[in-house]
Design a protein around this motif. Sequence first.
Motif, PDB file in Angstrom:
ATOM      1  N   TYR A  48      33.818  52.355  27.854  1.00  0.00           N
ATOM      2  CA  TYR A  48      33.742  50.607  27.734  1.00  0.00           C
ATOM      3  C   TYR A  48      35.795  50.676  26.869  1.00  0.00           C
ATOM      4  CZ  TYR A  48      29.557  48.505  28.960  1.00  0.00           C
ATOM      5  OH  TYR A  48      28.552  49.121  29.214  1.00  0.00           O
ATOM      6  N   ASN A  49      36.375  50.212  27.629  1.00  0.00           N
ATOM      7  CA  ASN A  49      37.793  49.749  28.198  1.00  0.00           C
ATOM      8  C   ASN A  49      38.134  48.373  27.616  1.00  0.00           C
ATOM      9  OD1 ASN A  49      39.982  51.035  26.647  1.00  0.00           O
ATOM     10  ND2 ASN A  49      40.569  51.265  29.121  1.00  0.00           N
ATOM     11  N   TYR A  50      39.691  48.656  27.792  1.00  0.00           N
ATOM     12  CA  TYR A  50      40.207  47.279  28.091  1.00  0.00           C
ATOM     13  C   TYR A  50      40.157  46.814  28.987  1.00  0.00           C
ATOM     14  CZ  TYR A  50      43.268  47.703  23.525  1.00  0.00           C
ATOM     15  OH  TYR A  50      43.736  48.365  21.986  1.00  0.00           O
ATOM     16  N   SER A  51      39.818  45.814  29.217  1.00  0.00           N
ATOM     17  CA  SER A  51      39.667  45.353  30.377  1.00  0.00           C
ATOM     18  C   SER A  51      41.171  45.138  31.462  1.00  0.00           C
ATOM     19  CB  SER A  51      39.484  43.540  30.343  1.00  0.00           C
ATOM     20  OG  SER A  51      39.700  43.050  31.789  1.00  0.00           O
ATOM     21  N   ALA A  52      40.387  45.588  33.037  1.00  0.00           N
ATOM     22  CA  ALA A  52      41.977  45.600  33.812  1.00  0.00           C
ATOM     23  C   ALA A  52      42.155  43.731  33.286  1.00  0.00           C
ATOM     24  CB  ALA A  52      41.204  45.784  34.810  1.00  0.00           C
ATOM     25  N   PHE A  53      44.081  43.633  34.255  1.00  0.00           N
ATOM     26  CA  PHE A  53      44.520  42.822  33.866  1.00  0.00           C
ATOM     27  C   PHE A  53      43.483  41.865  35.063  1.00  0.00           C
ATOM     28  CE2 PHE A  53      49.464  44.175  32.572  1.00  0.00           C
ATOM     29  CZ  PHE A  53      48.473  44.973  31.563  1.00  0.00           C
ATOM     30  N   VAL A  54      42.675  41.758  35.578  1.00  0.00           N
ATOM     31  CA  VAL A  54      42.655  41.352  36.963  1.00  0.00           C
ATOM     32  C   VAL A  54      41.090  42.119  37.080  1.00  0.00           C
ATOM     33  CG1 VAL A  54      42.005  39.998  39.451  1.00  0.00           C
ATOM     34  CG2 VAL A  54      44.524  40.004  37.396  1.00  0.00           C
ATOM     35  N   TYR A  55      40.106  41.870  36.857  1.00  0.00           N
ATOM     36  CA  TYR A  55      38.312  42.139  36.234  1.00  0.00           C
ATOM     37  C   TYR A  55      37.503  41.811  37.270  1.00  0.00           C
ATOM     38  CZ  TYR A  55      34.758  44.992  34.305  1.00  0.00           C
ATOM     39  OH  TYR A  55      33.523  46.071  33.861  1.00  0.00           O
ATOM     40  N   ALA A  56      36.543  42.270  37.548  1.00  0.00           N
ATOM     41  CA  ALA A  56      35.874  42.106  38.307  1.00  0.00           C
ATOM     42  C   ALA A  56      34.335  43.054  38.129  1.00  0.00           C
ATOM     43  CB  ALA A  56      35.623  41.385  39.737  1.00  0.00           C
ATOM     44  N   HIS A  57      33.130  42.555  37.858  1.00  0.00           N
ATOM     45  CA  HIS A  57      32.043  43.250  37.643  1.00  0.00           C
ATOM     46  C   HIS A  57      31.070  43.020  38.253  1.00  0.00           C
ATOM     47  CE1 HIS A  57      28.835  45.821  34.670  1.00  0.00           C
ATOM     48  NE2 HIS A  57      28.839  46.618  35.945  1.00  0.00           N
ATOM     49  N   GLY A  58      30.580  43.434  39.344  1.00  0.00           N
ATOM     50  CA  GLY A  58      29.225  43.236  39.533  1.00  0.00           C
ATOM     51  C   GLY A  58      29.043  41.762  40.505  1.00  0.00           C
ATOM     52  N   GLN A  59      29.443  41.895  41.037  1.00  0.00           N
ATOM     53  CA  GLN A  59      30.709  40.276  42.141  1.00  0.00           C
ATOM     54  C   GLN A  59      30.086  40.426  43.453  1.00  0.00           C
ATOM     55  OE1 GLN A  59      30.410  37.647  40.244  1.00  0.00           O
ATOM     56  NE2 GLN A  59      29.933  39.308  38.314  1.00  0.00           N
ATOM     57  N   GLU A  60      30.159  39.644  44.056  1.00  0.00           N
ATOM     58  CA  GLU A  60      30.732  39.647  45.678  1.00  0.00           C
ATOM     59  C   GLU A  60      31.489  38.329  46.040  1.00  0.00           C
ATOM     60  OE1 GLU A  60      26.723  39.511  47.738  1.00  0.00           O
ATOM     61  OE2 GLU A  60      25.619  41.000  46.752  1.00  0.00           O
ATOM     62  N   ASN A  61      32.218  39.100  46.808  1.00  0.00           N
ATOM     63  CA  ASN A  61      32.828  38.089  47.999  1.00  0.00           C
ATOM     64  C   ASN A  61      33.839  37.253  46.781  1.00  0.00           C
ATOM     65  OD1 ASN A  61      31.120  38.119  49.766  1.00  0.00           O
ATOM     66  ND2 ASN A  61      29.738  36.683  49.114  1.00  0.00           N
TER      67      ASN A  61
ATOM     68  N   ALA B 238      51.400  32.639  31.780  1.00  0.00           N
ATOM     69  CA  ALA B 238      51.343  33.373  31.424  1.00  0.00           C
ATOM     70  C   ALA B 238      50.187  33.652  31.168  1.00  0.00           C
ATOM     71  CB  ALA B 238      52.222  33.340  29.529  1.00  0.00           C
ATOM     72  N   THR B 239      49.351  35.048  30.853  1.00  0.00           N
ATOM     73  CA  THR B 239      48.133  35.067  30.854  1.00  0.00           C
ATOM     74  C   THR B 239      47.215  36.198  30.697  1.00  0.00           C
ATOM     75  OG1 THR B 239      45.819  34.236  32.381  1.00  0.00           O
ATOM     76  CG2 THR B 239      47.346  36.335  32.785  1.00  0.00           C
ATOM     77  N   GLY B 240      46.057  36.244  29.907  1.00  0.00           N
ATOM     78  CA  GLY B 240      46.107  37.276  29.631  1.00  0.00           C
ATOM     79  C   GLY B 240      44.703  38.120  30.605  1.00  0.00           C
ATOM     80  N   ALA B 241      43.837  38.697  30.045  1.00  0.00           N
ATOM     81  CA  ALA B 241      42.822  38.614  30.875  1.00  0.00           C
ATOM     82  C   ALA B 241      42.125  37.890  31.994  1.00  0.00           C
ATOM     83  CB  ALA B 241      41.439  39.760  30.679  1.00  0.00           C
ATOM     84  N   VAL B 242      41.880  38.320  33.866  1.00  0.00           N
ATOM     85  CA  VAL B 242      41.588  37.821  34.284  1.00  0.00           C
ATOM     86  C   VAL B 242      40.591  37.414  35.253  1.00  0.00           C
ATOM     87  CG1 VAL B 242      41.752  36.423  36.497  1.00  0.00           C
ATOM     88  CG2 VAL B 242      43.515  36.193  35.431  1.00  0.00           C
ATOM     89  N   HIS B 243      39.339  37.267  34.968  1.00  0.00           N
ATOM     90  CA  HIS B 243      37.703  37.963  35.289  1.00  0.00           C
ATOM     91  C   HIS B 243      37.128  37.052  36.664  1.00  0.00           C
ATOM     92  CE1 HIS B 243      36.582  39.851  31.385  1.00  0.00           C
ATOM     93  NE2 HIS B 243      37.998  40.599  32.049  1.00  0.00           N
ATOM     94  N   LEU B 244      37.286  37.816  37.666  1.00  0.00           N
ATOM     95  CA  LEU B 244      36.967  37.339  38.709  1.00  0.00           C
ATOM     96  C   LEU B 244      34.954  37.222  39.039  1.00  0.00           C
ATOM     97  CD1 LEU B 244      38.916  38.528  41.863  1.00  0.00           C
ATOM     98  CD2 LEU B 244      39.429  36.391  40.273  1.00  0.00           C
TER      99      LEU B 244
END
Length: 436
Positions: A113-126, A70-76
Motif C-alpha cells: 500500500y503506497n501513495y496513489s498513482a496520479f490517475v488510479y483505478a482498482h477493480g474497474q471495467e471500461n 490543479a489537482t491531486g489524485a484522480v480515481h477512475l
Amino acid sequence: MTDDTAGRRLAEAIRARVAPPGFPDREFPVTRYGARGDGRTDCTAAFRRAIADCHRAGGGHVTVTAGTYATGAVHLLSNVDLHLESGATLAFSRDPAAYLPVVLSRFQGVECYNYSAFVYAHGQENIAVTGSGTLDGQADETHWWPWSGQEEFGWRPGVREQEDDWPALWRQAERGVPVEERVYGDGFRFRPNFIETYHCRNVLIEGVTIVRSPMWEIHPVLCRNVLVQDVTIDSPGPNNDGIDPESCRDVVIRRCDIYAGDDCIAIKSGREADGRRVNVPSENILIEDCDLRHRYGAITLGSDMTGGVRGVVALNCRIGGPGLYFGLYIKTNSVRGGFAENIHLDGITVSHLTKEFLTCDFHRGEGDTGGYPPRVGGIDVRNVTVDSARRALLARGYAHAPISGLHLTDCTFAGIAEADRLEHVLGLVRENVRLP
C-alpha cells in the motif's frame, strides 16, 4: 528455416481480441462541478464528483476543457472516460499528501500500500484517459525525483530516499507478510506512478501527452484488454519508464512516441518471492509503430519478471538515439527467475544504440546466486536494420540454464564496434544476417 509468419499471426490474434471500451454519449464537464482552469484552484473534489456522477449515470465522458487544472489524485470508476480537450492540462500537486490515503500498488514488482498513482483505478471495467491534452506531474529536481537517491536528479547525502525504505518491503515480501500489512506512503520515499490501473478490464489510454512523472508513466497491473495508443511521453526523470504492463494479458501499445528516463516499454510480472506468490505472467502483448528514443531498453522484459513473459510481438518500430542503450533487453537471473518465450521482433529500424541491439545477460546484477534459474528461449528477430551499436548480440546464459532458440533472419547490422559476446547459448540461427 524458421516460421516467418508466427509473429505476425500472433499479432493478428492479439489485435482481434483487444478492443477499446465504448462509452455512452453523455458528458460531465468538470467545470460544472466547480473546477477552474486557472492553474490555482484545487480541482480534486470537482474531479471526484464529476467521475462519481458519470459512473452512477451508467457512464460517459468526464470532459476537461482548455485551461490548467490543479489537482491531486484522480480515481477512475467503471464506464468513465476522462477526456482532455485540446489545450487542457492537468497539473498534479507536488504535495505527497494529495495522494493519500494509500492504495494497493506494486513498487518495483512487490505489492504494498503506497501513495496513489496520479490517475488510479482498482477493480474497474471500461475506463479511459483520452484526448489531446496534457498530464503534467510537475516532478523535477526539487520534487519527487530526489527520492530516487540520484544526485543527478536532486538527491543530496543525508536526505531520505527510496533505498532507505526498500529493504523493509523486500523483507516483508520474502517472509510472506500479508499485503495488508505492507503499508507505506506517508513518511516513506516510494514515488507513485503516473497512471496505474490495478485488476481492471477494458482499459484505454489514448492521445494524451505525459510529462514530468515522479516514476513510471503508464503501469497496468493484473489487467485484461489494455489499449495504449497515440500517446506521447516526454519524461526523462529517474526510473521514468514509459509503459510497463505487469502481469497483464492482451495488451496493444500502438503509435506511441516515448522519450523516457529509463526503459521505454518494460514488460514485467512481479519480483522474487512476491512474483512467485502472485504467479501471473504477462502474455499476448503487441507493440507496433512506436518511436522509442531514450534511455535504457527500448523494449525490455524484466527485470521484475518472476511470473514470466510470453507471447510478445514488436512490429515496425523505430528505435534509437544518442542516449538509448539497448534494443531488446531481457533482464533476469537465478534470483529473479521466471521465463521469456515466444518473443518476436519484425520490421525494426534502429538509428543509434550505445550498447547492444539484443542483450540477455544472466550474470547481470546478482549473478548466479539464487535457486530459480530463468528460462529464456524462442526469440525470433527478423527484418531488422541497425545503423550503429556497440554489438549486435550480448547473450550470456548459465551452463546449467542456457539461452536457447535465438533466431535472426534478414537482418543488417552496420556500424558495429565489437564482436558478439555469447556464452551458453544453444540453437543460435542466423539466416541472411549481414554484419560489417
